[in-house]
Design an enzyme around this catalytic site. Structure first.
Site, mmCIF file in Angstrom:
data_model
loop_
_atom_site.group_PDB
_atom_site.id
_atom_site.type_symbol
_atom_site.label_atom_id
_atom_site.label_comp_id
_atom_site.label_asym_id
_atom_site.label_seq_id
_atom_site.Cartn_x
_atom_site.Cartn_y
_atom_site.Cartn_z
ATOM 1 N N HIS A 44 42.891 47.540 28.487
ATOM 2 C CA HIS A 44 42.892 46.225 27.393
ATOM 3 C C HIS A 44 41.720 45.358 27.729
ATOM 4 C CE1 HIS A 44 44.580 44.304 30.943
ATOM 5 N NE2 HIS A 44 44.008 43.254 30.642
ATOM 6 N N HIS A 130 35.680 43.155 28.634
ATOM 7 C CA HIS A 130 35.587 44.382 29.266
ATOM 8 C C HIS A 130 37.028 44.892 29.430
ATOM 9 C CE1 HIS A 130 36.524 41.406 32.501
ATOM 10 N NE2 HIS A 130 37.173 42.386 32.974
#
Length: 183
Positions: A44, A130
């Site tokens: 995620h 990220h």
């Protein structure tokens, strides 16, 4: 152990599989020695880490988060390159980034303001979107980021944001509490 919560951009299943397959090629070559690999279902992009929260805070963030995120229009994200947090020779986090997308930063700031108004104490570090892939380098040699193939160039449309609960004793560790649909 108390549960922690965070709000994040989920990845589509096909993208999770593509990332995992790409990493397995490198793992099979034994070039990536990390203590802990993130389960592919846990991939995620964190927007706000809430930590532990009261029932009232949780109910409020769900109600107000739904209203806020419903006003957002769907947007595209594209994967970019691998990166590291920590010392370059012995990184603590190995990650996959996304290409610059100004709308993601605007939405994240709106979400941050909402979370703070509900009473959450949030990290004020600069936002670096990220996907965490692994933690704690254990290799005997210096980590060689430049040797990784970077042929993952997938793009996807973000049309939902998710409130997750961390259950550290489970695998995968993150469980959906609420899904917020974009406009």
């Amino acid at each position: 152990m108390q549960s922690h919560y965070f709000i994040a951009v989920p990845l589509p299943e096909i993208l999770k599989q593509e990332i995992k397959e790409h990493l397995m090629k490198d793992q099979q070559r034994e070039t990536l020695s990390f203590k802990r690999w993130v389960h592919q279902e846990d991939y995620h992009i964190t927007l706000a880490f809430l930590g532990a929260c009261s029932k009232e805070q949780l109910e409020t963030i769900i109600k107000q988060g739904k209203e806020l995120i419903r006003s957002w229009i769907p947007f595209s994200l594209a994967l970019s390159e691998f990166g590291l947090f920590g010392q370059e020779n012995k990184p603590r986090i190995f990650w996959l980034g996304v290409q610059e997308q100004p709308i993601l930063y605007r939405y994240r700031e709106q979400l941050y303001q909402l979370c703070q108004s509900v009473g959450f104490q949030l990290d004020r570090k600069a936002f670096s979107p990220h996907i965490t892939l692994a933690r704690q380098w254990t290799g005997a040699d210096r980590f060689q980021l430049e040797e990784l193939c970077s042929d993952i160039s997938s793009k996807w449309v973000v049309n939902e944001i998710v409130l997750y609960k961390s259950v550290l004793t489970n695998e995968p560790k993150y469980h959906r509490v609420e899904t917020f649909e974009l406009k």
